[in-house]
Design a protein around this motif. Structure first.
Motif, mmCIF file in Angstrom:
data_model
loop_
_atom_site.group_PDB
_atom_site.id
_atom_site.type_symbol
_atom_site.label_atom_id
_atom_site.label_comp_id
_atom_site.label_asym_id
_atom_site.label_seq_id
_atom_site.Cartn_x
_atom_site.Cartn_y
_atom_site.Cartn_z
ATOM 1 N N SER A 194 -15.028 -3.918 -1.336
ATOM 2 C CA SER A 194 -13.597 -3.851 -1.663
ATOM 3 C C SER A 194 -13.054 -2.426 -1.781
ATOM 4 O O SER A 194 -11.850 -2.212 -1.655
ATOM 5 N N PHE A 197 -12.427 -1.951 2.043
ATOM 6 C CA PHE A 197 -11.711 -2.945 2.838
ATOM 7 C C PHE A 197 -10.251 -3.051 2.414
ATOM 8 O O PHE A 197 -9.942 -3.405 1.281
ATOM 9 N N THR A 198 -9.360 -2.752 3.317
ATOM 10 C CA THR A 198 -7.936 -2.887 3.073
ATOM 11 C C THR A 198 -7.225 -3.067 4.409
ATOM 12 O O THR A 198 -7.671 -2.527 5.423
ATOM 13 N N PRO A 199 -6.141 -3.836 4.414
ATOM 14 C CA PRO A 199 -5.345 -3.940 5.646
ATOM 15 C C PRO A 199 -4.754 -2.598 6.057
ATOM 16 O O PRO A 199 -4.238 -2.458 7.169
ATOM 17 N N MET A 200 -4.847 -1.588 5.160
ATOM 18 C CA MET A 200 -4.305 -0.262 5.492
ATOM 19 C C MET A 200 -5.303 0.608 6.256
ATOM 20 O O MET A 200 -4.990 1.758 6.584
ATOM 21 N N PRO A 202 -6.229 1.017 9.276
ATOM 22 C CA PRO A 202 -5.767 1.768 10.443
ATOM 23 C C PRO A 202 -4.978 3.026 10.060
ATOM 24 O O PRO A 202 -5.189 4.092 10.658
ATOM 25 N N LEU A 203 -4.124 2.924 9.076
ATOM 26 C CA LEU A 203 -3.340 4.091 8.664
ATOM 27 C C LEU A 203 -4.258 5.150 8.034
ATOM 28 O O LEU A 203 -4.133 6.345 8.321
ATOM 29 N N LEU A 254 -2.328 7.636 -0.475
ATOM 30 C CA LEU A 254 -2.399 6.309 0.143
ATOM 31 C C LEU A 254 -3.584 5.513 -0.399
ATOM 32 O O LEU A 254 -3.465 4.330 -0.715
ATOM 33 N N MET A 257 -2.872 4.427 -4.028
ATOM 34 C CA MET A 257 -1.841 3.391 -3.991
ATOM 35 C C MET A 257 -2.450 2.056 -3.588
ATOM 36 O O MET A 257 -2.202 1.018 -4.190
ATOM 37 N N ASP A 258 -3.276 2.124 -2.547
ATOM 38 C CA ASP A 258 -3.865 0.909 -1.989
ATOM 39 C C ASP A 258 -4.859 0.284 -2.967
ATOM 40 O O ASP A 258 -4.842 -0.927 -3.182
ATOM 41 N N ALA A 261 -2.783 -1.332 -5.623
ATOM 42 C CA ALA A 261 -2.080 -2.536 -5.163
ATOM 43 C C ALA A 261 -3.033 -3.717 -5.043
ATOM 44 O O ALA A 261 -2.653 -4.854 -5.283
ATOM 45 N N ARG A 262 -4.289 -3.440 -4.674
ATOM 46 C CA ARG A 262 -5.246 -4.534 -4.541
ATOM 47 C C ARG A 262 -5.962 -4.817 -5.854
ATOM 48 O O ARG A 262 -6.831 -5.679 -5.929
#
Lengths: 389, 302
Positions: A194, A197-200, A202-203, A254, A257-258, A261-262
């Protein structure tokens, strides 16, 4: 001149030996299959060749598009002397990644299949196309160097007229490619730890690639300065390093933040392999250099600057290995450590890259003392040697 | 590990609104319901009816021409593979609860058989990640593999949430190996633990069985909703977590990456315009500068 070639031989002999060993072991891999040469298995199907050769190789090649963009699009012409070394490094980096990929693919003779067998939902399909197209673009960006050496001024003028098209294509393809390597892991929520792993992803991959691209350009300039004598003023290198703190800062922002957020910030205080790997990666590779480079005393000092860019490179390499290997360990019943064959083959691939770089540096006008090498150049002036002492 | 469901994923990408690479195609991705394959052929496995004879396993091996495992049990040659492998596309597993834990509660330990093979998802992760379309979900409900397209990247092995695809690691022309939906196993089952039929009918039947004998079953048809549903459905008297089947949200897994892929055309056009604009501005500035300096050294392409 004699001294130089002797010194070259000192470096090139061991490099060639490594290449030969790697080549032999690569043949063994093709003869016996992946399972014989590597420690990969059904629960850990991607290893060092993807994690290092592919992910790190491509990330470290990011200097090519970053510098091309800085100089040709943003118009910061003073950084022009760095463009050619960056392009050559990127070209080699991509060729090496392709070699790594060829070794890793189970059916490498089918490597061209994505050309006609389209499946645009797959991030790997995008990766395949970006590798093919951007390697072609890098080759076209590399050609002027060869034309200059051969004194083909007509061809040189023709290709320089369209350079800006290559530059644009290169930037678009690179941003897509760097991020798509992150997209690969967006499908692996059930595998990847975890912390990473994040949908972010790519960024995050794109931003860290920009950082390591800049770091690699400075790193190479400092190294080649040590070997061939300093050609670039520390002022210029330090100015370029000014771009690093904002990029590294954005990355750290980023990431935090990520994580927040998770709702997994708590994992940072855990005492686990993953937690420590993550902390070392982010502090050593991003926070420390990002903070230190704010100081001009660090930026305009060769040794300190060298330390900082090295930290960024180590940090991003760690990040790629963490995402592809370390973060996958906990969900694999068998775990994974690369076999000695995997390590030696990777060593051979890297040695091959350094060998070609060393030969090219001598034979081609890559690190020209005169800074004006872009499409704005008067073509007839080219053709100088690589500027060895 | 924390699982991310669709809602959370969208919330996260919303929090990352600054990301130019993310949302874009989100609206269509969340609007479309996953295909149901309700009238395609499905298989229902009822673990409470299974007697563990492994006729299905033998039928699978014979139908597909797979080599038997040279296993041994107490010195006797006895084939009993417990894990999927390139030679075993389906295996029968057994779960038994720790006897002490059950004894403490004054009851017999729970136990169950489990027939493991490809789930044949309605929206398979392996199909969505395969860069060359070697894996396909067909109208018959099957997830098929075409070795003539495969490049051997093994992304499917990584992406499958059930960890089904296996690889021929020691082979010069390796293939991905998994259940090919021939249903030899269904025909071989002597006790009716395996039932073939339209998916909608089997789901209804599974719920009927649960309703009739609530003491016999856990109230969960595994595969009805998991990851958008599967064509292989499992009914058991023991929770799927105990059977080591993963807990998977009803959201379609491949949708995680679809918004990213969907944003690419926009990214290409946007970046092209952005770079072109920047370049034009920069070129004008340079032209003005050179005019002011009263010299023209031929900068910039024509």
């Amino acid at each position: 001149m004699k001294v130089t070639s002797l010194r070259n031989l000192d470096v090139r002999l061991p490099l060639s030996a490594l290449v030969a060993i790697g080549f032999g072991l690569a043949l063994y891999r093709f003869y016996g299959g992946l399972g014989v040469a590597t420690n990969l298995n059904d629960s850990f199907p991607w290893g060092l060749w993807i994690g290092f050769d592919m992910l790190c190789g491509i990330a470290l090649a990011a200097g090519g598009f970053v510098l091309a963009g800085t100089v040709h699009v943003f118009g910061l012409k003073k950084y022009e002397p760095f463009v050619r070394p960056a392009i050559v490094t990127a070209f080699l980096g991509y060729l090496l990644a392709i070699i790594g990929l060829t070794l890793d693919l189970g059916r490498p003779w089918a490597i061209w299949h994505p050309l006609i067998m389209w499946q645009p939902h797959s991030a790997l399909f995008e990766v395949a196309w970006c590798v093919m197209l951007y390697t072609t673009v890098l080759f076209l960006e590399f050609l002027p160097i060869v034309f200059e050496k051969l004194r083909w001024s007509g061809a040189l003028r023709a290709i320089q007229r369209v350079t800006v098209v290559f530059v644009f294509a290169g930037i678009i393809l690179s941003t897509m490619h760097q991020s798509s390597l992150g997209s690969l892991f967006v499908m692996m929520g059930h595998r990847l730890h975890s912390l990473w792993f994040t949908p972010m992803l790519p960024l995050l991959f794109l931003v860290s690639a920009v950082a390591v691209g800049l770091a690699m350009v400075i790193f190479e300039a400092l190294i080649s300065g040590l070997i061939f004598g300093h050609r670039h003023s520390i002022r210029l290198l330090g100015d370029l390093a000014q771009a690093l703190p904002p990029v590294l800062g954005i990355y750290i922002g980023l990431v935090l933040m990520d994580l927040n957020a998770r709702g997994v910030l708590g994992l940072l205080v855990e005492n686990s392999l993953e937690s420590w790997a993550f902390k070392i990666e982010i502090i050593l590779g991003f926070f420390l250099p990002g903070t230190l480079l704010l100081s001009s005393a660090v930026r305009y000092n060769r040794m300190k600057l060298f330390g900082c860019v090295l930290a960024v490179i180590v940090g991003v390499v760690m990040n790629r290995l963490d995402v592809s290997l370390v973060g996958m360990l906990a969900t694999s019943p068998t775990g994974y450590l690369p076999s000695w064959i995997e390590i030696l083959v990777t060593g051979g691939v890297v040695a091959g890259g350094l060998l070609v770089l060393s030969v090219m540096n001598q034979a081609l006008p890559i690190a020209k003392p005169l800074p004006r090498t872009s499409f704005a150049t008067d073509a007839t002036r080219g053709g100088g040697r690589a500027g060895h002492a | 590990m924390k699982k991310l469901n669709r809602r959370e994923f969208l919330a996260t990408s919303g929090a990352a609104a600054s990301s130019a690479l993310l949302p874009a195609g989100e609206a269509e991705a969340s609007g479309a319901a996953p295909p149901s394959y309700d009238y395609a052929e499905a298989v229902l496995y009822d673990a409470t009816r299974c007697i563990g004879c492994r006729s299905c396993q033998r039928a699978c091996r014979e139908y597909n021409g797979l080599a038997p495992e040279a296993g041994e049990l107490n010195g006797v040659r006895f084939e009993m593979p417990a894990q999927l492998s390139e030679e075993h596309w389906m295996v029968l597993q057994v779960y038994r609860e720790e006897p002490d834990a059950a004894a403490a509660e004054g009851r017999d330990p729970d136990w169950s058989y489990l027939k493991r093979n490809c789930m044949h998802c309605n929206v398979p992760a392996c199909v969505s990640v395969c860069p060359v379309g070697a894996l396909q979900k067909t109208d018959t409900g099957a997830v098929t593999y075409d070795e003539d397209r495969c490049i051997g990247c093994r992304y499917c092995l990584f992406a499958c949430p059930y960890r089904v695809p296996r690889y021929e690691w020691v082979d010069r022309t390796p293939r991905v190996r998994k259940c090919n939906w021939n249903r030899a196993c269904v025909r071989a089952c002597p006790v009716g633990a395996l039932t073939g039929g339209a998916r909608a009918k089997l789901v209804a039947e599974a719920h009927e069985r649960i309703e009739e004998r609530p003491d016999r079953y856990v109230d969960h048809v595994y595969g009805e909703h998991e990851g958008g549903g599967t064509s292989y459905l499992i009914l058991a008297g023991v929770g799927h977590d105990k059977l080591a089947l993963p807990s998977i949200s009803p959201s379609v897994r491949s949708s995680y990456v679809d918004p990213i892929m969907g944003s690419l055309p926009g990214w290409i056009v946007g970046m092209g315009l952005f770079l072109g604009g920047l370049y034009q501005i920069e070129r004008r500035r340079r032209e003005r500068e050179s005019m002011r300096n009263g010299e023209n050294d031929g900068e910039g392409p024509p």
